[in-house]
Scaffold this active site. Structure first.
Site, short mmCIF file in Angstrom:
data_model
loop_
_atom_site.label_atom_id
_atom_site.label_comp_id
_atom_site.label_asym_id
_atom_site.label_seq_id
_atom_site.Cartn_x
_atom_site.Cartn_y
_atom_site.Cartn_z
N LYS A 1 0.84 -1.21 0.00
CA LYS A 1 0.00 0.00 0.00
C LYS A 1 0.87 1.26 0.00
CE LYS A 1 -1.87 -0.98 3.98
NZ LYS A 1 -1.20 -2.25 4.27
N ARG B 1 -9.12 1.67 8.88
CA ARG B 1 -8.69 0.31 9.18
C ARG B 1 -9.76 -0.44 9.95
NH1 ARG B 1 -3.06 0.86 9.06
NH2 ARG B 1 -1.98 -1.13 9.21
N ARG C 1 11.80 -2.40 10.36
CA ARG C 1 10.78 -1.83 11.26
C ARG C 1 10.58 -2.75 12.46
NH1 ARG C 1 5.62 0.08 7.85
NH2 ARG C 1 4.56 -1.11 9.46
N ARG D 1 -0.41 -9.02 13.28
CA ARG D 1 -0.95 -7.96 12.41
C ARG D 1 -1.87 -8.56 11.34
NH1 ARG D 1 4.37 -5.20 10.57
NH2 ARG D 1 3.06 -3.93 9.24
N ARG E 1 11.81 -6.21 4.16
CA ARG E 1 11.60 -4.75 4.07
C ARG E 1 12.70 -3.99 4.82
NH1 ARG E 1 5.97 -2.06 5.25
NH2 ARG E 1 6.00 -3.44 7.06
#
Ligand code: AP5
Ligand code: ZN
Length: 213
Positions: A13, A88, A160, A171, A127
């Site tokens: 996203k 969300r 992260r 998550r 990531r």
């Protein structure tokens, strides 16, 4: 143009939202980035949000909604925006809709970047993020030119904190329970568009541009 990005954590996203913002000249608003900036700066909001984010839980709607509404009321949002990570939950979507309705406005597109759960862990573990400018890379699929260094601003890249495998699993669970129902919500409003998020980044973007025109 008011665009909402939907999709699981790590679906891409943020990557697509930045490209949309550049092409269409609208601000990219990521509630996750706003929270991370607050954590970095040691604000009260950051301290409160960190407790939820580190566990992979959603920050409560009371904190998130006010922050988002203040942000979209700023001058640079007068021609639209691309929202990444908001709404969300159904209550967040309802507040956004009712605020837009008051202005005689509505969401133009909700773009769902569809990626199966199996691909998500790999996306997260690879990531690397720049905490200075918000740029995002992937060590295999979207590597920076120089390992560990941001192409945009030259800062060091980091993993992260919420990309640890246990947090990612949580998550994903939270996504399926609380965020996925938004797909039906926006489908019912006729603004849902789905793109295959497993394609290479530029192909996903081409599909989005076809939709947005
Ligand atoms: P947030 O920052 O919004 O995280 P998220 O939704 O979990 O999404 P991510 O940023 O992890 O992923 P993304 O889909 O943007 O993927 P990306 O482009 O980076 O939220 C973090 C936390 O803040 C939440 O858990 C919650 O606690 C809190 N929060 C935020 N908003 C909230 C709200 N509204 N209400 C309550 N709480 C809220 O891509 C992922 C990786 O894949 C990258 O490495 C990228 O380079 C790579 N990649 C991207 N596209 C491709 C591609 N096409 N092919 C291969 N690799 C790709
Ligand atoms: Zn940077």
């Amino acid at each position: 143009m008011k665009i909402i990005m939907l999709g699981a954590p790590g679906a891409g996203k943020g990557t697509q939202a930045k490209m949309i913002a550049d092409k269409y000249g609208v601000p990219h608003i990521s509630t996750g980035d706003i929270f991370r900036a607050n954590i970095k700066n040691g604000t009260e909001l950051g301290k409160e949000a960190k407790g939820y984010m580190d566990k992979g839980l959603l920050v409560p709607d009371e904190l998130t909604v006010r922050l988002l509404l203040d942000r979209v009321a700023q001058d640079d949002c007068s021609n639209g925006y691309v929202l990444d990570g908001f709404p969300r939950t159904i209550p967040q979507a309802e507040v956004l809709d009712s605020e837009l309705t008051k202005l005689g406005d509505s969401v133009d597109y909700a773009v769902d970047v569809d990626v199966p759960d199996e691909n998500i862990i790999n996306r997260m573990s690879g990531r690397r993020a720049c905490l200075n400018c918000g740029a995002t890379y992937h060590i295999v699929s979207i590597p920076p030119k120089k390992e560990g260094i941001c192409d945009v601003c030259g800062s060091d890249l980091v993993c992260r904190e919420d990309d640890q495998p246990e947090t990612v699993t949580n998550r994903l669970k939270v996504y399926h329970e609380q965020t996925q129902p938004l797909i039906e919500y926006y489908k019912a409003k006729g603004v849902l568009r789905t793109v295959d998020g497993t394609l290479p980044m530029t192909e996903v973007f081409d599909a989005i541009v076809k939709i947005l025109g």
